[in-house]
Design a protein around this motif. Structure first.
Motif, mmCIF file in Angstrom:
data_model
loop_
_atom_site.group_PDB
_atom_site.id
_atom_site.type_symbol
_atom_site.label_atom_id
_atom_site.label_comp_id
_atom_site.label_asym_id
_atom_site.label_seq_id
_atom_site.Cartn_x
_atom_site.Cartn_y
_atom_site.Cartn_z
ATOM 1 N N ASP A 49 -14.102 10.523 10.038
ATOM 2 C CA ASP A 49 -13.763 9.610 8.813
ATOM 3 C C ASP A 49 -13.682 10.316 7.484
ATOM 4 O O ASP A 49 -12.864 9.811 6.565
ATOM 5 N N SER A 50 -14.176 11.695 7.240
ATOM 6 C CA SER A 50 -14.165 12.376 6.142
ATOM 7 C C SER A 50 -12.616 12.727 5.943
ATOM 8 O O SER A 50 -12.071 12.786 4.708
ATOM 9 N N ILE A 51 -11.877 13.224 6.884
ATOM 10 C CA ILE A 51 -10.506 13.710 6.957
ATOM 11 C C ILE A 51 -9.782 12.317 6.668
ATOM 12 O O ILE A 51 -8.708 12.491 6.062
ATOM 13 N N ASN A 52 -9.929 11.130 7.029
ATOM 14 C CA ASN A 52 -8.943 9.882 6.801
ATOM 15 C C ASN A 52 -9.293 9.565 5.444
ATOM 16 O O ASN A 52 -8.265 9.257 4.910
ATOM 17 N N SER A 71 -9.834 11.714 3.259
ATOM 18 C CA SER A 71 -9.164 12.785 2.118
ATOM 19 C C SER A 71 -7.872 12.657 2.355
ATOM 20 O O SER A 71 -7.006 12.871 1.232
ATOM 21 N N GLU A 72 -7.339 12.081 3.565
ATOM 22 C CA GLU A 72 -5.566 11.635 3.645
ATOM 23 C C GLU A 72 -5.380 10.838 2.767
ATOM 24 O O GLU A 72 -4.232 10.720 2.119
ATOM 25 N N GLU A 73 -5.971 9.667 2.461
ATOM 26 C CA GLU A 73 -6.010 8.702 1.755
ATOM 27 C C GLU A 73 -5.858 9.060 0.084
ATOM 28 O O GLU A 73 -4.947 8.664 -0.588
ATOM 29 N N LYS A 74 -6.785 9.998 0.000
ATOM 30 C CA LYS A 74 -6.961 10.425 -1.460
ATOM 31 C C LYS A 74 -5.766 11.173 -1.766
ATOM 32 O O LYS A 74 -5.293 11.127 -2.902
ATOM 33 N N SER A 75 -5.145 12.035 -0.836
ATOM 34 C CA SER A 75 -4.117 12.776 -0.945
ATOM 35 C C SER A 75 -2.596 12.295 -1.085
ATOM 36 O O SER A 75 -2.002 12.474 -2.184
ATOM 37 N N LYS A 76 -2.549 11.066 -0.698
ATOM 38 C CA LYS A 76 -1.455 10.063 -0.653
ATOM 39 C C LYS A 76 -1.483 9.492 -2.022
ATOM 40 O O LYS A 76 -0.531 9.395 -2.691
ATOM 41 N N GLU A 77 -2.761 9.037 -2.638
ATOM 42 C CA GLU A 77 -2.848 8.769 -3.811
ATOM 43 C C GLU A 77 -2.364 9.675 -4.822
ATOM 44 O O GLU A 77 -1.666 9.385 -6.062
ATOM 45 N N CYS A 78 -2.993 10.910 -4.551
ATOM 46 C CA CYS A 78 -2.466 11.804 -5.643
ATOM 47 C C CYS A 78 -1.053 12.305 -5.692
ATOM 48 O O CYS A 78 -0.269 12.421 -6.677
ATOM 49 N N LEU A 79 -0.253 12.312 -4.498
ATOM 50 C CA LEU A 79 0.960 12.523 -4.418
ATOM 51 C C LEU A 79 1.805 11.234 -5.170
ATOM 52 O O LEU A 79 2.778 11.781 -5.664
ATOM 53 N N LYS A 80 1.401 10.082 -4.958
ATOM 54 C CA LYS A 80 1.844 8.764 -5.595
ATOM 55 C C LYS A 80 1.769 9.260 -7.096
ATOM 56 O O LYS A 80 2.883 8.781 -7.984
#
Length: 167
Positions: A65-68, A70-79
């Motif tokens: 759950d923590s990895i998922n 983090s992946e969502e936050k990473s996608k937001e940051c890239l956007k």
């Protein structure tokens, strides 16, 4: 049947020695297995350290759950980074300034020209001419590194300096 018993009695010392060797080997295997289990248990405790759960499945689910997340936050940051890159292309990124004497009878370098350009070399040149009796300031737009107005030598120099700056 009698012959089997007599054979057993005849070979009983060898059978006892063989069984003793087997018992010793089994004892060694039990010790080795106990050590391996202790190593696995200590690694498990180390892995579970800092958690309130004693269940490996819960720990793995929490980590996934923590990895998922983090992946969502990473996608937001890239956007957001892509959006910022688009915005900064039109921001002033290249600046050059030169001071000079516009007139020989003025004692100091009080006149200046400033070029302010974005990534596409669009922007302006701001020039101030200082004289004894008056001072004039004016701006000339620049589009893709070219101004549609005539530029003085100082303005051309400052424009070329700004264009040649590396981001």
């Amino acid at each position: 049947m009698h012959q089997v018993i007599s054979n057993i009695q005849l070979f009983s010392p060898y059978i006892i020695i063989g069984l003793s060797v087997i018992v010793i080997l089994l004892f060694i295997i039990v010790l080795v297995q106990g050590k391996a289990i202790n190593n696995i248990e200590s690694r498990y405790k180390k892995m579970m350290r800092g958690t309130s759960t004693q269940n490996l499945e819960e720990l793995i689910i929490n980590n996934l759950d923590s990895i998922n997340e983090s992946e969502e936050k990473s996608k937001e940051c890239l956007k957001e980074i892509k959006d910022l890159k688009k915005k900064t292309k039109s921001c002033v990124q290249k600046i050059a300034i030169t001071r000079y004497k516009a007139f020989e009878d003025i004692g100091s370098d009080l006149s200046f020209s400033i070029a302010m350009l974005d990534e596409n070399n669009d922007g302006l040149i701001l020039t101030s001419i200082f004289g004894r009796n008056e001072s004039t300031t004016y701006a000339k737009p620049v589009d893709k590194g070219i101004s549609r107005y005539d530029l003085s030598e100082e303005e051309l120099d400052v424009l070329n300096e700004a264009i040649n700056k590396v981001n």
